[in-house]
Every structure is written in C-alpha cells, then in structure tokens.
Design a protein around this motif. Structure first.
Motif, PDB file in Angstrom:
ATOM      1  N   ASP A   1     -34.301   8.160  35.960  1.00  0.00           N
ATOM      2  CA  ASP A   1     -33.751   8.498  37.282  1.00  0.00           C
ATOM      3  C   ASP A   1     -34.363   9.769  37.870  1.00  0.00           C
TER       4      ASP A   1
ATOM      5  N   ASN B   1     -33.615  12.565  40.395  1.00  0.00           N
ATOM      6  CA  ASN B   1     -32.201  12.695  40.764  1.00  0.00           C
ATOM      7  C   ASN B   1     -31.294  12.813  39.543  1.00  0.00           C
ATOM      8  N   ILE B   2     -31.644  13.723  38.642  1.00  0.00           N
ATOM      9  CA  ILE B   2     -30.860  13.876  37.421  1.00  0.00           C
ATOM     10  C   ILE B   2     -30.282  15.292  37.346  1.00  0.00           C
TER      11      ILE B   2
ATOM     12  N   ALA C   1     -30.934  -1.976  35.026  1.00  0.00           N
ATOM     13  CA  ALA C   1     -30.919  -0.522  35.108  1.00  0.00           C
ATOM     14  C   ALA C   1     -29.676   0.042  34.428  1.00  0.00           C
ATOM     15  N   HIS C   2     -29.838   1.217  33.835  1.00  0.00           N
ATOM     16  CA  HIS C   2     -28.724   1.930  33.192  1.00  0.00           C
ATOM     17  C   HIS C   2     -28.065   1.093  32.099  1.00  0.00           C
TER      18      HIS C   2
ATOM     19  N   THR D   1     -31.934   4.418  31.619  1.00  0.00           N
ATOM     20  CA  THR D   1     -31.683   5.448  32.620  1.00  0.00           C
ATOM     21  C   THR D   1     -30.296   6.082  32.516  1.00  0.00           C
TER      22      THR D   1
ATOM     23  N   HIS E   1     -30.135  -2.709  39.670  1.00  0.00           N
ATOM     24  CA  HIS E   1     -28.894  -1.962  39.427  1.00  0.00           C
ATOM     25  C   HIS E   1     -27.757  -2.928  39.727  1.00  0.00           C
TER      26      HIS E   1
ATOM     27  N   HIS F   1     -38.136   3.970  35.671  1.00  0.00           N
ATOM     28  CA  HIS F   1     -37.064   4.203  36.646  1.00  0.00           C
ATOM     29  C   HIS F   1     -37.149   5.621  37.197  1.00  0.00           C
ATOM     30  N   THR F   2     -38.131   5.839  38.053  1.00  0.00           N
ATOM     31  CA  THR F   2     -38.256   7.103  38.772  1.00  0.00           C
ATOM     32  C   THR F   2     -38.274   6.804  40.261  1.00  0.00           C
ATOM     33  N   HIS F   3     -37.794   7.747  41.047  1.00  0.00           N
ATOM     34  CA  HIS F   3     -37.626   7.513  42.478  1.00  0.00           C
ATOM     35  C   HIS F   3     -38.604   8.326  43.323  1.00  0.00           C
TER      36      HIS F   3
ATOM     37  N   HIS G   1     -31.004  -3.179  44.356  1.00  0.00           N
ATOM     38  CA  HIS G   1     -29.815  -2.339  44.141  1.00  0.00           C
ATOM     39  C   HIS G   1     -28.607  -3.061  44.716  1.00  0.00           C
TER      40      HIS G   1
END
Length: 300
Positions: A255, A258-259, A197-198, A222, A166, A27-29, A136
């Motif tokens: 993530d 965006n962390i 996710a998450h 995540t 998500h 889970h990387t953007h 998403h």
C-alpha cells in the motif's frame, strides 16, 4: 541518518540475508496528482471507511516516491489506481500508460468500472501492454458480477492478465464486499487470475478457501500482519499453516505510499510469522517475478 535512509538500510539487510535481488511489490499506488491528493485528504479526514487516524508516511512528490521504492530495493511495482464513478477509468488508464512508459520498473497498470464501453477500453489497455489491473469493489461500490463487466472478466481470463481486487469488507463493509460475490464470479471464470488485496481482510479464511479451490487465485499481503492491521482485524493464528501451504500464491503488497508506518515494517511483520526463509523468498520476490515474467536481474 534520516528515517528513509534507515528504512533503505534495513530493507537491504533483509534482502541480503535472503539472497534476493530485490522486492516485487504488487500493491503500490501512483495516480494523477489531483487524484492522489484527494485520497490523502480522505485519510487525513479520518474517512468513514477507515474510522481511525491514518498518517501517510510517504507523502512526497511522485519522483521522490519512485526514488524511495528503488532505494528500498523494489525492482518492480505497480501503479494501483481505480475509479469511483463512470467515465473515469479510461482517463486513468491513459495516465497510467504514460507513467509506465516513463517508469520502466513500474508494471503497466490499468483499471475499469461497470459502464458501457468498459470492454473496449480494457481491450485497448491490454493491447497497449497493461500487465495488471486494479478493481476496487469497495470504493467503486459495484457488484463484480455486473453484466457490463462480464466481457471484461472474460477478456482478462483469456489474456491471463492478473487483476488485484479489493473485495474484502475491511476496513468497512460495502454493499458488494465479501467472499460471496467473488465466489460467484470465479464459478463463471475459474481461470481468472485474481489477486485478492489485503488477503481479503477481514474475511481471511473465506478467501483462503477460494485460493485453495481455484489455482489462479492469489492473495497479497498488503498491510496484513502489521501492528496497525492486527489492531483492526487480526489474522487468525490457526490459519498460518494454510499460508504455508499456499506459499507459491502469496504476493508481497504494501500500500505504499499510503501506509501509517515505515515500509520495512511490512517485511518484519511477514518475517515474524516464522514461516521460514523459503516462504519469504517466494512471497517477497519469486512468486510475482514468475507471474509477471520478469527478466533475470542484471548482474554486475
């Protein structure tokens, strides 16, 4: 020593202690430049879905972000990207295919939206080598059971291509978030390889139920268990035993970029759960390496 160098050293020590060849972060953007900038602008403005200060720790140019993941010992990662409106997904998929072609350690990622032609461009992405999709539900504002997505889910289930979705109601509920729509989807497609996710934040236990019911459902870590996420929506301590039992279906996600904290914090947050080194090895590398059929790491 710079903050990034300190993080790289801390992650390498974590890997060395566990005897792992690296991390696999599902889970990387990575997105087209102007799309990523809009995402960062949203976080900077304390958007309504977050409602909290959210500083971006790794706000760097694309090449530097890739280099950082490699410095952090990440041997495979994704380019999670997603449309928020029609007529956007196919363009994003084209960009992601090019990114994967020039970034060999990126798992070729694709996406979709409920629209006419979705099955056609999803088939094109799968035939072109896409290894993971991102959906998403919250940002897209759509029901995963939309009729226009039915052939997409069937195609991905048949091809056994994982979908990181998500679908939890964190950080703010949407019209179609929560476990109920996903439960309806899985009832029709029980072999669909979904990665929640998450961990489905904040409906953790409901998504654990689905993972226990459907053997192809997995959960990614995540932001879960980090100090930041625990303040927003803490994971129920009583469910830790269920995580231990699902060891083979928990996947590392972070993530990045965006962390609002250093990359290593996600690893420390998992470590302090006290579920053991075998659990950490499975979650941080082995489960995803098996799911994506990664080749054995090169030896020197």
């Amino acid at each position: 020593m710079s903050g990034n160098a300190e993080t790289a050293l801390a992650v390498r020590r974590f890997l060395d202690r566990l005897g792992l060849p690296g991390l696999v972060d599902v889970h990387t953007h990575f997105m087209p430049g102007r799309v990523m900038e809009k995402v960062w602008d949203y976080f900077d403005a304390v958007g309504p879905l977050t409602g909290t200060e959210w500083p971006i720790t790794y706000r760097h140019e694309e090449d530097e972000r890739v280099a950082l993941l490699r410095a952090f010992g990440v041997r495979a990662f994704t380019s999670m990207l997603y449309p928020h409106k029609p007529a956007m997904a196919a363009w994003l998929n084209s960009w992601a295919a090019d990114f994967a072609a020039r970034t060999p350690d990126c798992l070729h990622t694709a996406t979709f939206f409920p629209e006419v032609g979705a099955a056609r461009y999803v088939r094109r992405a799968v035939d072109g080598g896409a290894r993971v999709f991102k959906a998403h539900v919250q940002v897209g504002g759509y029901d995963p059971n939309d009729d226009r997505l039915e052939p997409v889910w069937g195609l991905l289930a048949e091809a056994a291509v994982p979908v990181v979705v998500h679908c939890g109601s964190g950080p703010a509920p949407g019209e179609h978030t929560g476990p109920a729509p996903i439960a309806r989807l899985l009832a029709r497609h029980p072999r669909l390889p979904l990665v929640v996710a998450h961990m489905g934040m904040p409906e953790y236990t409901d998504f654990l139920d689905l993972a226990e019911r459907y053997p192809e459902v997995r959960l990614d870590t995540t932001m879960v268990f980090t100090d930041f996420a625990e303040r927003l929506s803490g994971f129920p301590a009583g469910a830790l035993g269920r995580l231990a039992a699902l060891r083979d279906r928990i996947l590392l996600g972070t993530d990045f970029p965006n962390i609002p904290y250093p990359y290593e914090h996600q690893l420390r947050a998992l470590e302090r759960l006290g579920l053991g080194d075998d659990w950490l090895r499975a979650v941080c590398h082995d489960n995803a390496a098996r799911l994506f059929r990664l080749p054995p790491p090169a030896t020197v």
